[in-house]
Design an enzyme around this catalytic site. Structure first.
Site, PDB file in Angstrom:
ATOM      1  N   GLY A   1      -0.733 -12.934  13.632  1.00 17.65           N
ATOM      2  CA  GLY A   1      -0.755 -12.081  12.450  1.00 17.65           C
ATOM      3  C   GLY A   1      -0.814 -10.606  12.828  1.00 17.65           C
ATOM      4  O   GLY A   1      -0.398 -10.193  13.916  1.00 17.65           O
ATOM      5  N   SER A   2      -1.387  -9.808  11.946  1.00 17.49           N
ATOM      6  CA  SER A   2      -1.278  -8.343  12.044  1.00 17.49           C
ATOM      7  C   SER A   2      -2.050  -7.716  13.196  1.00 17.49           C
ATOM      8  O   SER A   2      -1.908  -6.508  13.430  1.00 17.49           O
ATOM      9  CB  SER A   2      -1.754  -7.717  10.727  1.00 17.49           C
ATOM     10  OG  SER A   2      -0.910  -8.116   9.666  1.00 17.49           O
ATOM     11  N   VAL A   3      -2.851  -8.472  13.935  1.00 18.09           N
ATOM     12  CA  VAL A   3      -3.569  -7.866  15.059  1.00 18.09           C
ATOM     13  C   VAL A   3      -2.602  -7.283  16.084  1.00 18.09           C
ATOM     14  O   VAL A   3      -2.945  -6.378  16.843  1.00 18.09           O
ATOM     15  CB  VAL A   3      -4.523  -8.869  15.751  1.00 18.09           C
ATOM     16  CG1 VAL A   3      -5.682  -9.239  14.850  1.00 18.09           C
ATOM     17  CG2 VAL A   3      -3.784 -10.095  16.244  1.00 18.09           C
TER      18      VAL A   3
ATOM     19  N   LYS B   1       0.029  -5.529  15.573  1.00 18.18           N
ATOM     20  CA  LYS B   1       0.801  -4.384  15.079  1.00 18.18           C
ATOM     21  C   LYS B   1       0.658  -3.140  15.954  1.00 18.18           C
ATOM     22  O   LYS B   1       1.493  -2.238  15.892  1.00 18.18           O
ATOM     23  CB  LYS B   1       0.425  -4.078  13.630  1.00 18.18           C
ATOM     24  CG  LYS B   1       1.017  -5.103  12.656  1.00 18.18           C
ATOM     25  CD  LYS B   1       0.599  -4.848  11.220  1.00 18.18           C
ATOM     26  CE  LYS B   1       1.236  -5.885  10.282  1.00 18.18           C
ATOM     27  NZ  LYS B   1       0.764  -5.752   8.888  1.00 18.18           N
TER      28      LYS B   1
END
Length: 697
Positions: free
Chosen positions: A390-392, A394
């Site tokens: 997921g967004s970790v 980014k």
């Protein structure tokens, strides 16, 4: 005239023949000279070497009692794995002792020795039956079979196997309970090579048994007693999976690795590390037995044995136990919340971002037992189990934009849903409006990353346009992610490690999914290495448990230095920008409240859609939501990094409620760390060491 010509020809011929003979004679003489000097060299210069080889081929060497294995300590010198003395009874066949003598000895001691005689198998029992009933068993072989033996159509081994096969169950029933006990002892006395020490009883030897064999060692020829060692674990099952185990006295070296160990000087009965750090550092931890040369009836000491070396781990056992306890409590509590049908494990890793040292690695698995959930150590799952991040990720994704030039520091974009031909709308978790790169990280904008990915792929976006991506963009992203440690092994000093799932499908919509952490999968330890690389300013260090090695006297043999695997290879201003964005995440963004007990923290939240194969048939059965978090503190000069994973925490098809266990665990873990390393008066030395190393402010 003709005669003179013939004479001339004959003279020429003789000259040629003479020349040829001279050449042949020279070659023969040279050959004999080479042989002479070779024999001279072997007999004079190499005499000692070949005498030694001859001596080694004739001499028999035996090994003495096993020596204690090295201990495993935590970073503060606390014993995680130690040794305790264990009484044992063993047998070593003396010279001149026959099988009949051994049978009598077996009967003599079976009345005083308590063993698990149920371990005796039919083969062992039949072999003993043959010794007791030789004439009776010989009659099981036919006359024609004996003739075949004489005519070499059958071997003695063939005849023996026929006897074994023809001993019936009714014959074995005639054997008494005492016969069976003696049979098992006889089997133990003859297990393995004839010159090896055979373990008759290891552990649970009573004082009475130990005294009997010690006092009667002369009468019980070949039997004796000694103190062996056994592993002890002062902290119970804490990190039990990581620490690993050693083989038992009965099993010795693993059968599947027999050739390797025998080539390296081990005996079949030696105990070795079979898993975890016990296996990884076998060469350091193993003790060295005394070696003796057999000289007639005497043994001459050739090499004195010594205990194994100790290994010091980077683990802080106090930190580890506190986080283990907290994590176990909170995930059991979370399991009672709504929509957690698929949730069954969680991982938390705390590292030193400047060295790769693992300070704690907690992994807990939930198991339903007797109507309630219990937790078990699953710490190795931090690098063997993968999650959709997921967004970790980014921070790595936005770095691709900076490094390729499609994104400039401070660039603004409109966060509104992306509409592409024949694809569903792709949006952020909410409309974020006109945002720059810092706020894109702080509020975890998906759209910002989508637009970067499309530019990297050479696609100019407009609403409703068909997505066409240059497939090389996948390589651009993956190469950058690899530099952070995402998708490659961390180098952990452990016998095995997973590096995650990587698909070869390069459809355009998958690239934009990749940019928000919705494509490849990673381990929690990879996430830890990733955030540590950001925390220290751009160097990826090999993750490790080993800190130093001590000899048996406690002297430091060597310290393990940090190993830099690579640098990010990007401009420093880009790293600083990502770090500023991660500081914004915990200050006012989606990570607010995650690390409030840490001084000036930075981090990144991540929520991902995951898929589960419930019955392990290779087919996806359900979808779930996974939560992850990565962070470090303090932001300027970090002393710790943290990565936490909560796979399948929510079943989105059974309701919208989602447990907040991710935030709660991270918050309490960082509180535990900073209380232990700063505020606990008992740990001032521990904190001073970290403060000195990193100049904490």
């Amino acid at each position: 005239m003709k005669r003179n010509k013939n004479i001339r020809n004959k003279t020429v011929y003789l000259r040629h023949e003479s020349g040829r003979m001279a050449i042949i004679l020279t070659i023969v003489i040279s050959f004999f000279i080479v042989i002479f000097f070779r024999i001279f060299y072997l007999n004079v210069f190499m005499a000692n070497f070949y005498n030694m080889k001859l001596s080694n081929s004739r001499d028999i060497y035996v090994y003495g009692e096993s020596t204690a294995r090295g201990r495993i300590l935590d970073r503060n010198g606390k014993v995680l794995v130690g040794n305790k003395a264990v009484k044992s009874i063993y047998y070593k066949k003396p010279k001149g002792v026959t099988s009949s003598d051994e049978v009598l000895l077996a009967y003599r001691i079976c009345d005083v020795l308590g063993l698990n005689y149920n371990l005796l198998n039919d083969r062992n029992l039949k072999e003993f039956y043959i010794l007791l009933n030789e004439d009776k068993v010989n009659s099981l072989i036919t006359f024609s079979e004996y003739e075949d033996l004489e005519n070499r159509k059958l071997s003695l081994d063939d005849i023996y196997e026929l006897k074994i096969k023809r001993i019936s169950k009714s014959m074995l029933k005639s054997m008494s309970k005492r016969d069976r006990k003696a049979a098992y002892i006889y089997y133990l006395m003859n297990k393995g090579y004839f010159y090896d020490e055979k373990v008759i009883k290891f552990k649970n030897v009573s004082d009475k048994e130990y005294a009997y064999f010690s006092e009667n060692s002369k009468a019980l020829k070949g039997f004796n007693t000694k103190l062996e060692w056994e592993r002890v674990y002062p902290y119970g099952d804490t990190l039990s999976v990581i620490l690993g185990s050693v083989s038992s006295k009965d099993s010795g070296i693993p059968k599947e690795e027999k050739d390797y160990y025998l080539e390296h000087g081990y005996l079949l009965t030696d105990r070795v590390g079979v898993s975890g750090l016990e296996k990884e550092y076998e060469e350091i931890l193993k003790g060295e037995k005394s070696m003796y040369k057999v000289s007639g009836d005497d043994l001459v000491l050739v090499k004195k044995g010594k205990s194994g070396n100790d290994i010091v781990l980077s683990i802080d056992i106090d930190l580890q136990r506190k986080i283990d306890k907290m994590l176990a409590s909170l995930i059991v509590k979370a399991k009672s919340e709504a929509n957690t049908q698929f949730f069954n494990r969680s991982y938390v890793v705390i590292q030193d971002p400047y060295t790769g040292e693992i300070l704690s690695m907690s992994g807990k698995k939930l198991v339903l037992k007797s109507g309630s959930y219990k937790t078990y150590d699953n710490s190795e799952g931090a690098f063997l189990s993968t999650v959709t991040p997921g967004s970790v990720v980014k921070g790595a994704s936005i770095m691709v934009g900076y490094n390729t030039g499609v994104l400039k520091i401070g660039d603004y974009m409109v966060d509104s849903c992306i509409g592409l031909y024949n694809l569903p709308l792709k949006c952020s978790w909410k409309m974020l409006g006109y945002i720059n790169d810092i706020d894109a990280l702080a509020y975890s904008s998906n759209v910002y990353q989508y637009k970067i990915a499309m530019k990297v792929g050479g696609f100019n976006y407009s609403y409703g346009k068909k997505l066409k991506i240059n497939e090389k963009a996948f390589d651009t992203y993956r190469n950058m992610f690899y530099r952070f440690g995402l998708g490659v092994k961390t180098g952990i000093d452990y016998p095995k490690e997973e590096d995650g799932y990587k698909s070869n499908n390069r459809a355009g919509d998958l690239l934009i999914n990749y940019a928000i952490g919705q494509y490849d999968t990673y381990t929690t330890l990879q996430l830890s290495q990733y955030i540590s690389t950001i925390a220290n300013g751009g160097t990826r260090y090999k993750t490790r448990f080993l800190k130093s090695v001590l000899d048996s006297e406690g002297n430091v043999l060597y310290d393990v230095n940090p190993v830099a695997l690579n640098t990010l290879g990007v401009k420093k201003k880009y790293i600083k920008r990502v770090r500023k964005g991660f500081r914004a995440v915990t200050s006012y963004g989606t990570g607010s409240g995650y690390m409030d007990f840490a001084p000036s923290p930075s981090g990144k939240t991540g929520t991902s859609e995951s898929f589960i194969d419930l019955d392990n048939d290779g087919v996806i059965d359900a979808e779930s939501i996974t939560n992850n978090f990565v962070g470090y503190a303090p932001s300027s000069k970090p002393v710790m990094s943290i990565a936490a994973s909560f796979p399948d925490i929510q079943n989105p098809n059974s309701g919208k409620y989602k447990s907040n266990v991710n935030q709660e665990v991270v918050s309490k873990a960082t509180k535990i760390f900073f209380e232990l390393y700063k505020n606990d008066n008992k740990s001032k030395k521990r904190w001073r060491n970290i403060k000195k190393t990193f100049a904490f402010c």
